[in-house]
Design an enzyme around this catalytic site. Structure first.
Site, PDB file in Angstrom:
ATOM      1  CD  GLU A  93      14.655  33.929  11.156  1.00  0.00           C
ATOM      2  OE1 GLU A  93      14.891  34.942  10.004  1.00  0.00           O
ATOM      3  OE2 GLU A  93      16.057  33.097  10.796  1.00  0.00           O
TER       4      GLU A  93
ATOM      5  CD  GLU B 143      15.517  29.672   8.651  1.00  0.00           C
ATOM      6  OE1 GLU B 143      16.142  29.733   8.388  1.00  0.00           O
ATOM      7  OE2 GLU B 143      13.955  29.291   8.682  1.00  0.00           O
TER       8      GLU B 143
HETATM    9  C1  NOJ Z   1      15.991  32.997   7.512  1.00  0.00           C
HETATM   10  C2  NOJ Z   1      14.462  32.638   7.550  1.00  0.00           C
HETATM   11  O1  NOJ Z   1      13.811  31.813   7.758  1.00  0.00           O
HETATM   12  C3  NOJ Z   1      14.529  32.377   5.594  1.00  0.00           C
HETATM   13  O2  NOJ Z   1      13.768  32.305   4.821  1.00  0.00           O
HETATM   14  C4  NOJ Z   1      15.832  32.499   5.460  1.00  0.00           C
HETATM   15  O3  NOJ Z   1      15.536  31.900   3.657  1.00  0.00           O
HETATM   16  C5  NOJ Z   1      16.717  32.172   5.657  1.00  0.00           C
HETATM   17  N1  NOJ Z   1      16.950  32.674   6.960  1.00  0.00           N
HETATM   18  C6  NOJ Z   1      18.810  32.180   4.792  1.00  0.00           C
HETATM   19  O4  NOJ Z   1      18.362  33.889   4.653  1.00  0.00           O
END
Ligand code: NOJ
Length: 459
Positions: free
Chosen positions: A168, A356
């Site tokens: 991200e 994710e």
């Molecule tokens: C995206 C991130 O990559 C991760 O580190 C984070 O905990 C989750 N989203 C939830 O916010």
């Protein structure tokens, strides 16, 4: 009709995701150098509940049990990240053998238990020594990153086949170098634009390095994304929504695909010209084997003349009478379908993996159990949307839940619990939540169910 895991086909990759800083703890042991996050959490007022990731889930010491847990839940793929400053405490040069040994043990443990490792090279924990030289704002980061990536591939590439270069980039550059609420806590457009450009260059550079050193590797990188709706059909809201879409969903993927930055829809991105060097535009491109799509919610955007650079703002979900998560995000399963469609529409995208998806709710441990029916429903409805997308021809080849266990949720600390396994942070006891048992049954048996109703109702 009942749908099962079989409907996704035998080659679909099911997994769980974590990240080093959020779970490892052991922040200063065995020669690890400090990262920007170690430093950030030590400053007052940065983390909402005043906690740190110093100990987190102590995965550094509990990795073997945790991998055992993944195995016992029938989860065949584990996505985790490498902490750069465990391998290279100063970010460059000296390699810390104890840190290398840890990742060797972790990778071997996965392989012994027949779990495929999926490794993210950079999940936000830049070595502090590099931040002292400007971090992502300094173009020298390209050299530092090259050194780090090639070191990792040489060390672990004999056993790791699946790599993700960045996690991200929009979030670590936006929250870390523009808004300042993530490490390193820097603000302003003059920091954001070079950080963004250098991250874009490192994203493809990382891909090229892996490909050169390990031609058979499966190489991806991950992007946060959220479907965006205008607050009203008024042209000014529609235009504002388009600007946010360019910023949040297109800014990092399009340069990698050879489309350049979306400057037409996001005029502020033109400022990158101050940092562009000869060949940068070609060097931003890389033909990733897969794109990691990370999706949680959607955003609604309204025009706001006074908002610098973007002339728009996000309308908070809590003002919109929708179902909310602990993060204050809207539950919006259709959003993952829409984003899958959107990414799939790019010709050059070969394969998409949902690297994710998940949710934080207010889970309670009662008599040794965690009943989390809202998470079970959330996961089922999002997975249904993934199936719908797949059936409509989207090249989606995997789905990883965020997260294996409750962990350190960055600026929000430990309050949001994203795990399918509950973690008692005092005792480090792991307790599988009902959602974890559900995922496990779903992955094990061809009879467990995603039900049709969900598939229809969210459609
Ligand atoms: C995206 C991130 O990559 C991760 O580190 C984070 O905990 C989750 N989203 C939830 O916010």
């Amino acid at each position: 009709m009942i749908f099962t895991k079989d409907d996704f086909g035998p080659d679909f990759h099911w997994g769980v995701s974590t990240a080093a800083y959020q779970i490892e703890g052991a922040h200063d042991v065995d020669g690890k150098g400090p990262s920007v996050w170690d430093h950030f959490v030590s400053q007052k007022g940065k983390i909402q509940d005043h906690t740190t990731g110093n100990h987190a889930c102590n995965h550094y010491h509990n990795y073997s049990e945790d991998v055992g847990l993944i195995q016992s839940l029938n989860i065949p793929n584990y996505r985790f990240s490498i902490a750069w400053s465990r391998i290279m405490p100063d970010g460059i040069g000296y390699i810390n053998q104890d840190g290398v040994d840890y990742y060797n043990r972790l990778i071997d443990e996965c392989l012994d238990k027949e779990i495929t490792p999926w490794v993210t090279l950079y999940h936000w924990d830049l070595p502090l020594a590099l931040q002292k030289k400007g971090g992502w704002v300094n173009r020298e980061v390209l050299g530092w990153f090259e050194d780090y990536v090639s070191t990792c591939v040489k060390l672990f590439g004999d056993r790791v086949k699946n790599w993700m270069v960045l996690n991200e980039p929009m979030v670590f550059t936006g929250a870390g170098y523009f808004l300042g609420y993530h490490a390193p806590g820097i603000k302003g457009i003059k920091n954001f634009v070079p950080a963004m450009h250098h991250a874009t260059l490192c994203q493809s550079l990382g891909g090229r390095i892996i490909r050169d050193l390990q031609p058979e590797a499966n190489i991806g990188t991950t992007f946060s994304c959220s479907h965006i709706d205008p607050a009203s059909p008024e042209p000014k809201d529609v235009k504002a929504a388009k600007r946010f879409d360019a910023l949040l969903n297109r800014l990092f993927i399009e340069p990698a695909l050879g489309l350049g930055y979306p400057v037409e829809d996001l005029p502020i991105a033109r400022r990158v010209e101050d940092y562009l060097k000869a060949d940068d535009e070609q060097n931003m491109v890389f033909d990733f084997d897969f794109v990691g799509l990370q999706n949680y919610t959607r955003e609604v955007v309204r025009h706001n003349w006074y908002m610098p650079y973007l002339q728009g703002q996000i309308v908070k979900a809590e003002e919109r009478d929708v179902e909310l998560t602990t993060m204050g995000w809207e539950v919006y399963p259709k959003g993952i379908y829409k984003m899958l469609k959107k990414f799939n529409a790019y010709d050059k995208v070969k394969s998409i993996l949902v690297t994710e998806n998940g949710v934080a709710f207010d889970d309670q441990l009662e008599n040794g159990h965690v009943k989390d029916p809202k998470r079970v429903k959330f996961l089922q409805s999002y997975i249904c949307e993934v199936l719908k997308a797949k059936r409509s021809g989207v090249k989606v080849d995997g789905y990883f839940i965020w997260s294996l266990m409750d962990n350190f949720e960055w600026a929000e600390g430990y309050e949001p619990r994203f795990g399918i396994v509950y973690n008692d942070f005092e005792t480090q006891k792991r307790i599988v939540k009902d959602s974890g048992y559900w995922y496990s049954r779903f992955l094990k048996s061809s009879k467990v169910m995603l039900n049709d109703e969900l598939l229809k109702s969210s459609g």
